[in-house]
Design a protein around this motif. Sequence first.
Motif: not given
Length: 382
Positions: A307-310, A340-344, A349-352
């Motif tokens: 995950d990152n906040d950028g 999977t990728t997700l922007f909350d 931004f999460r890459l799982m």
Amino acid sequence: MGLLTAVLSGFGVMTVLNLVSTHGGLAVMAVSLLLFCGVFLIQVLHSAQRTRAFRDRYGRLTLGLQALLTFTPMCLLGMLWGGMAGFLAGSVLLVVRGRLSGVLFLLVVAANGASAALSGLGAVDIAYVVLSTALTGLVVFATTRLVDLITELERRRAESAWVAVTEERLRIARDLHDLLGYSLSAITLKSELVHRLIGLHDDRARTELGEVLEISREALADVRAVARGYREVLFADELVSVRKVLAAADVECVVEEAAVGTLGRQINTVLATVLREAVTNLLRHTSAKRCTIRLRRYGATVQLAVDNDGVRPEKAGARRHGSGLDNLSERVSRAGGTLTTLFDSDGWFRLMVECPTADPDSTRDVPHPVPEHSPSIVRCGS
């Protein structure tokens, strides 16, 4: 096609020679050659691969013309011309589809046998004519199908070779993207840091420069491994590397590792590649200040989340469809996993990735170098 032409020509020439030796005379020879040329051309239309479209459209018409050129000349040339019925029998099997082809084949053979009987031939000669017609038809059909199968086999071999070359090119391109994208980003980042440190903190600058040289050597070794077609990366080694790179980029990195036991070699490499690509994207496409790396195991499944906040919301969609993520998704899929990728809503931004712990095509596992204890949290960076 040369083999087929030779077989058809051989049968035809034998028939013409029999006619000439029996009847003699230039007139008989001229008529025989003219009729044979007509039958030969029609037979080529029925047998050649290049005329398949024409045969499918006009095959019934040309088959009727061949039947006319087969049975009508018998009134002038006698049963010696009956050898042409074998070509007609073979054409029936090639042109007509389904059960009707077998019925018409037997009808042509029987018609030639009846013509022999009407010509006054004995039982033995009639049996010879019937068998000769059937065998000639089967030889023509089998030879044509053999040529078709050989041509199809050569075509499929050429396609297989092209597919293999294309897959190898894609593999090299994918591996180079995964490897050099991270390495060059890390080299650029650390070189900029060294440039800022020179004259202020020379000792740290020398340390960072040493790491730049180490990364460049590793990149060279990775490129050579790609060329050899074999590359194995350990997740633990990659994790150490990304911690250093993120620290140099002033990104606060939180690593949450739990004991995951043994991982297959392929799975270990896949997880390391995913981690490398995720950090490469972070460095090249985001302005992240914080990054979280989590590794967990659930039964026979291992899960890695980065995950990152950028990433800004308006760029999240574009990032999901980058070539790097597409390459990773394909690589993870081949290992039996999902990406999977997700922007909350909090701007993260999460890459799982979830994969089986064992390789799908191998039973060889390597121990993951995380000791068997409760989850640990390690912070790095400023």
